[in-house]
Design a protein around this motif. Structure first.
Motif, PDB file in Angstrom:
ATOM      1  N   MET A   1       0.781  -1.089  -0.023  1.00  0.00           N
ATOM      2  CA  MET A   1      -0.009  -0.099   0.165  1.00  0.00           C
ATOM      3  C   MET A   1       0.902   1.292  -0.082  1.00  0.00           C
ATOM      4  O   MET A   1       1.958   1.409   0.668  1.00  0.00           O
ATOM      5  N   PRO A   2       0.651   2.235  -0.966  1.00  0.00           N
ATOM      6  CA  PRO A   2       1.503   3.318  -0.910  1.00  0.00           C
ATOM      7  C   PRO A   2       1.332   4.083   0.466  1.00  0.00           C
ATOM      8  O   PRO A   2       0.197   3.933   1.312  1.00  0.00           O
ATOM      9  N   ASN A   3       2.342   4.816   0.812  1.00  0.00           N
ATOM     10  CA  ASN A   3       2.394   5.455   2.091  1.00  0.00           C
ATOM     11  C   ASN A   3       1.837   7.115   2.025  1.00  0.00           C
ATOM     12  O   ASN A   3       2.523   7.655   1.369  1.00  0.00           O
ATOM     13  N   THR A   4       0.878   7.219   2.593  1.00  0.00           N
ATOM     14  CA  THR A   4       0.096   8.494   2.420  1.00  0.00           C
ATOM     15  C   THR A   4       0.172   9.449   3.805  1.00  0.00           C
ATOM     16  O   THR A   4      -0.291  10.475   3.942  1.00  0.00           O
ATOM     17  N   ALA A  25      17.587  14.582   1.522  1.00  0.00           N
ATOM     18  CA  ALA A  25      18.184  13.162   1.529  1.00  0.00           C
ATOM     19  C   ALA A  25      17.447  12.131   2.257  1.00  0.00           C
ATOM     20  O   ALA A  25      17.212  10.904   1.494  1.00  0.00           O
ATOM     21  N   ALA A  26      16.940  12.416   3.353  1.00  0.00           N
ATOM     22  CA  ALA A  26      16.117  11.425   4.257  1.00  0.00           C
ATOM     23  C   ALA A  26      14.923  10.895   3.153  1.00  0.00           C
ATOM     24  O   ALA A  26      14.434   9.570   3.234  1.00  0.00           O
ATOM     25  N   LEU A  27      14.320  11.880   2.570  1.00  0.00           N
ATOM     26  CA  LEU A  27      12.893  11.451   1.921  1.00  0.00           C
ATOM     27  C   LEU A  27      13.553  10.572   0.759  1.00  0.00           C
ATOM     28  O   LEU A  27      12.794   9.701   0.341  1.00  0.00           O
ATOM     29  N   ARG A  28      14.720  11.216   0.074  1.00  0.00           N
ATOM     30  CA  ARG A  28      14.929  10.415  -1.020  1.00  0.00           C
ATOM     31  C   ARG A  28      15.311   9.073  -0.918  1.00  0.00           C
ATOM     32  O   ARG A  28      15.110   8.135  -1.789  1.00  0.00           O
ATOM     33  N   ALA A  29      15.797   8.721   0.300  1.00  0.00           N
ATOM     34  CA  ALA A  29      15.969   7.469   0.708  1.00  0.00           C
ATOM     35  C   ALA A  29      15.054   6.265   0.929  1.00  0.00           C
ATOM     36  O   ALA A  29      15.019   5.423   0.658  1.00  0.00           O
ATOM     37  N   ARG A  30      13.817   7.228   0.842  1.00  0.00           N
ATOM     38  CA  ARG A  30      12.552   6.277   1.147  1.00  0.00           C
ATOM     39  C   ARG A  30      11.792   6.061  -0.238  1.00  0.00           C
ATOM     40  O   ARG A  30      10.904   5.304  -0.371  1.00  0.00           O
ATOM     41  N   GLY A  31      12.065   6.926  -1.141  1.00  0.00           N
ATOM     42  CA  GLY A  31      11.430   6.917  -2.399  1.00  0.00           C
ATOM     43  C   GLY A  31      11.304   8.275  -2.991  1.00  0.00           C
ATOM     44  O   GLY A  31      11.795   9.344  -2.539  1.00  0.00           O
ATOM     45  N   PRO A  32      10.864   8.294  -4.174  1.00  0.00           N
ATOM     46  CA  PRO A  32      10.937   9.647  -5.026  1.00  0.00           C
ATOM     47  C   PRO A  32       9.795  10.631  -4.760  1.00  0.00           C
ATOM     48  O   PRO A  32       9.808  12.025  -5.279  1.00  0.00           O
ATOM     49  N   VAL A  33       8.545  10.254  -4.238  1.00  0.00           N
ATOM     50  CA  VAL A  33       7.402  10.913  -4.030  1.00  0.00           C
ATOM     51  C   VAL A  33       6.884  11.122  -2.698  1.00  0.00           C
ATOM     52  O   VAL A  33       6.762   9.828  -2.091  1.00  0.00           O
ATOM     53  N   HIS A  34       6.662  12.290  -2.102  1.00  0.00           N
ATOM     54  CA  HIS A  34       6.178  12.385  -0.715  1.00  0.00           C
ATOM     55  C   HIS A  34       5.199  13.174  -0.441  1.00  0.00           C
ATOM     56  O   HIS A  34       5.299  14.522  -1.112  1.00  0.00           O
ATOM     57  N   LEU A  35       4.268  13.089   0.320  1.00  0.00           N
ATOM     58  CA  LEU A  35       3.310  14.130   0.779  1.00  0.00           C
ATOM     59  C   LEU A  35       3.808  14.647   1.966  1.00  0.00           C
ATOM     60  O   LEU A  35       4.278  14.128   2.897  1.00  0.00           O
ATOM     61  N   VAL A  36       4.102  15.898   2.091  1.00  0.00           N
ATOM     62  CA  VAL A  36       4.755  16.709   3.116  1.00  0.00           C
ATOM     63  C   VAL A  36       4.049  18.049   3.646  1.00  0.00           C
ATOM     64  O   VAL A  36       3.006  18.430   2.839  1.00  0.00           O
ATOM     65  N   ARG A  37       4.185  18.447   4.826  1.00  0.00           N
ATOM     66  CA  ARG A  37       3.820  19.395   5.394  1.00  0.00           C
ATOM     67  C   ARG A  37       4.957  20.596   5.366  1.00  0.00           C
ATOM     68  O   ARG A  37       6.120  20.234   6.174  1.00  0.00           O
ATOM     69  N   THR A  38       5.008  21.695   4.778  1.00  0.00           N
ATOM     70  CA  THR A  38       6.114  22.905   4.623  1.00  0.00           C
ATOM     71  C   THR A  38       5.967  23.347   6.247  1.00  0.00           C
ATOM     72  O   THR A  38       5.059  23.371   6.709  1.00  0.00           O
ATOM     73  N   ASP A 304       1.649   7.908 -10.727  1.00  0.00           N
ATOM     74  CA  ASP A 304       2.362   7.305  -9.781  1.00  0.00           C
ATOM     75  C   ASP A 304       3.908   7.628 -10.698  1.00  0.00           C
ATOM     76  O   ASP A 304       4.051   7.255 -11.829  1.00  0.00           O
ATOM     77  N   LEU A 305       4.637   8.383  -9.955  1.00  0.00           N
ATOM     78  CA  LEU A 305       6.059   8.775 -10.334  1.00  0.00           C
ATOM     79  C   LEU A 305       7.268   7.621 -10.011  1.00  0.00           C
ATOM     80  O   LEU A 305       8.314   8.016 -10.093  1.00  0.00           O
ATOM     81  N   GLY A 306       6.752   6.590  -9.234  1.00  0.00           N
ATOM     82  CA  GLY A 306       7.670   5.623  -8.761  1.00  0.00           C
ATOM     83  C   GLY A 306       7.516   5.577  -7.507  1.00  0.00           C
ATOM     84  O   GLY A 306       7.043   6.555  -6.657  1.00  0.00           O
ATOM     85  N   GLY A 307       7.518   4.537  -6.601  1.00  0.00           N
ATOM     86  CA  GLY A 307       7.766   4.391  -5.094  1.00  0.00           C
ATOM     87  C   GLY A 307       6.629   3.854  -4.785  1.00  0.00           C
ATOM     88  O   GLY A 307       6.251   3.759  -3.531  1.00  0.00           O
ATOM     89  N   GLY A 308       5.345   3.905  -5.749  1.00  0.00           N
ATOM     90  CA  GLY A 308       4.200   3.259  -4.988  1.00  0.00           C
ATOM     91  C   GLY A 308       3.168   4.411  -4.313  1.00  0.00           C
ATOM     92  O   GLY A 308       2.216   4.011  -4.073  1.00  0.00           O
ATOM     93  N   THR A 309       3.546   5.717  -4.408  1.00  0.00           N
ATOM     94  CA  THR A 309       2.960   6.824  -3.744  1.00  0.00           C
ATOM     95  C   THR A 309       2.077   7.284  -4.920  1.00  0.00           C
ATOM     96  O   THR A 309       2.803   8.061  -5.923  1.00  0.00           O
TER      97      THR A 309
END
Length: 406
Positions: A1-4, A25-38, A304-309
Motif C-alpha cells: 500500500m502506498p504511504n500517504t 536526502a532522508a526523503l529520497r532514501a525512502r522513495g521519489p514522491v512524498h506528501l509533506v507539510r512545509t 505514480d512517479l515511482g515508489g508506489g505513492t
C-alpha cells in the motif's frame, strides 16, 4: 500500500529552513514522491532525486495552467494563479506555452544578452566602487546582498527592458513577497500593488517605444501575424522583471557563501580565475542553487512517479531541484563543494519546456560579479551573522543578508 502519511519537514530536520538538504536526502532514501507539510503549514507532494525530477518536469500530467484545471481544486485558486499578470509562458502548457515562448524568444536572443556584457561589467564595477567608498572609519565592510547581489541584476534587467526609472527598492519588497511570501495577506498586497505599476510601464512603452526588449515585445509579430496581447504583455513584464533579478541575487549570494565556507576552493579560484571561473559558477548552481523547488505543478489526473505513492488529481506538486542536484546517483560525493567538478547536467534552471529562458543572462551576471568582486577585494571574507534571514518557502533559496569585510 502506498504511504500517504504526511511528513513534517521540520520534524525531519529542525534546521530545515537554514539547511534543507539532509531532510530531502532522508526523503529520497525512502522513495521519489512524498506528501509533506512545509514549515509554512502547506500540504503538497514533493518529487526528490535526479531522475524522478527530470521525469516530473516532462510529465504532461503535471500542469502549470492552474486556471484551466481549477475544477480539480477543492478550494480557490492560489494567489499566484488567481491574480492578474499571469498570462505568461510559465503559467501555460502546450500549445499555448509554445506560442508565448516562441514570441518572446524572437526578441530575448543570445545576441541581445551577449551585447549586455560590457554594461554588466560597468554596472558591477560601479557598485564595487560604491561598496568600497561606503566603508566608514576603518570598518571596511558591507552587506553583499544590498551592495551587489540585488542591485546588479535589477539594474541590468531594467536596462534590458527599458525601464530605468523603476522604483527598485519598492519593487524589491513586492518581488520578495511574490517569490518568498511571508504571509498570504502580504503576498496578495504585493500583487495588488505591482500590477497597476506594471500596467503603467507597458502603457508608457506604447507611447514612447525604444530599442529595449519590452518595446520589442510590443511590436514583434511572428510569421502567422500572431503577437502578444495586452494581458500577455503585462504578464511578460511581470515575469521578466521578477524572474530576471531574483535568481541572480541568490546565485551571487549562495555562490559567495559557498566559497567563504570552503577557503581552499576560494584560494584555488583566486589563483586561476580564467581557468576555473566558468566551472565554479556551475558548481555554485549545483551545490546551493538559487531556486530550491519548482514553481508548483497541478496533478490533472492521478499519477505514480515511482515508489508506489499515487498523487491524487488536484494535488499541488513541487519538484525539488535542490535535492536532484545533490543526488549521489548523478553527482558523486554531492555534499562536497568542488569547483573543479564537472557539474554539467544540473537542473538549477529547471528542465524541459519551462527551462529558464534567462539562464544565459544569470550566468553572465554571476561570472562577472564573482570575478570582479574577487579581483577588487583580494582579502574579502564573510562576517559572522547569526540572523541572515533565510527566505521562507520552497521556491527561492537564499538569505536577505550576507555581511562581508575586506
Amino acid at each position: 500500500m502506498p504511504n500517504t502519511d504526511v511528513a513534517e519537514l521540520t520534524d525531519l530536520d529542525p534546521h530545515f529552513v537554514r539547511d534543507p538538504y539532509p531532510a530531502y536526502a532522508a526523503l529520497r532514501a525512502r522513495g521519489p514522491v512524498h506528501l509533506v507539510r512545509t514549515p509554512e503549514g502547506d500540504e503538497l507532494y514533493l518529487v526528490v532525486g535526479y531522475e524522478a525530477a527530470r521525469a516530473a518536469y516532462t510529465d504532461p500530467r503535471l500542469s502549470r495552467d492552474w486556471r484551466r484545471y481549477q475544477h480539480l481544486l477543492e478550494g480557490e485558486l492560489p494567489i499566484f494563479a488567481a491574480t492578474p499578470g499571469h498570462e505568461h509562458m510559465l503559467q501555460r502548457d502546450p500549445p499555448d506555452h509554445n506560442r508565448l515562448r516562441r514570441l518572446v524568444a524572437r526578441e530575448f536572443t543570445p545576441r541581445r544578452i551577449a551585447a549586455l556584457a560590457p554594461y554588466v561589467r560597468e554596472v558591477t564595477d560601479g557598485l564595487l566602487d560604491a561598496m568600497a567608498d561606503g566603508a566608514v572609519g576603518g570598518e571596511r565592510g558591507a552587506d553583499l546582498i544590498d551592495a551587489l547581489a540585488f542591485p546588479l541584476p535589477m539594474t541590468v534587467i531594467c536596462e534590458l527592458l527599458g525601464v530605468p526609472d523603476l522604483d527598485r527598492r519598492l519593487f524589491r519588497g513586492w518581488s520578495n513577497e511574490v517569490v518568498a511570501p511571508t504571509s498570504q495577506v502580504k503576498e496578495l498586497a504585493a500583487y495588488e500593488a505591482m500590477i497597476p505599476y506594471l500596467v503603467s510601464l507597458v502603457q508608457d512603452k506604447h507611447k514612447v517605444p525604444g530599442p529595449d526588449l519590452l518595446s520589442a515585445l510590443i511590436t514583434t509579430v511572428d510569421e502567422n501575424g500572431d503577437r502578444l496581447d495586452e494581458d500577455e504583455l503585462l504578464s511578460m513584464a511581470f515575469l521578466l522583471l521578477v524572474a530576471g533579478h531574483e535568481t541572480t541575487v541568490n546565485l551571487i549570494g549562495n555562490g559567495m557563501r559557498a566559497l567563504f565556507a570552503h577557503p581552499e576552493q576560494l584560494a584555488a579560484l583566486r589563483a586561476d580565475l580564467d581557468g576555473l571561473l566558468d566551472g565554479a559558477v556551475e558548481e555554485m548552481l549545483r551545490y546551493d542553487g538559487p531556486v530550491e523547488g519548482s514553481t508548483p505543478r497541478l496533478a490533472i489526473e492521478p499519477l505514480d512517479l515511482g515508489g508506489g505513492t499515487v498523487i491524487p488529481a488536484g494535488s499541488e506538486v513541487v519538484i525539488v531541484m535542490a535535492d536532484a542536484d545533490r543526488d549521489p546517483a548523478r553527482f558523486p560525493e554531492p555534499d562536497r563543494f568542488d569547483i573543479r567538478r564537472d557539474a554539467r547536467g544540473h537542473i538549477a534552471f529547471g528542465h524541459g519546456i519551462h527551462y529558464c529562458l534567462g539562464a544565459p543572462l544569470a550566468r553572465l551576471e554571476g561570472r562577472t560579479a564573482v570575478r570582479r568582486l574577487l579581483e577588487r577585494f583580494p582579502r574579502l571574507e564573510q562576517e559572522p551573522d547569526e540572523t541572515p534571514g533565510w527566505l521562507p518557502g520552497l521556491l527561492m533559496r537564499g538569505t536577505r543578508r550576507l555581511p562581508v569585510r575586506w
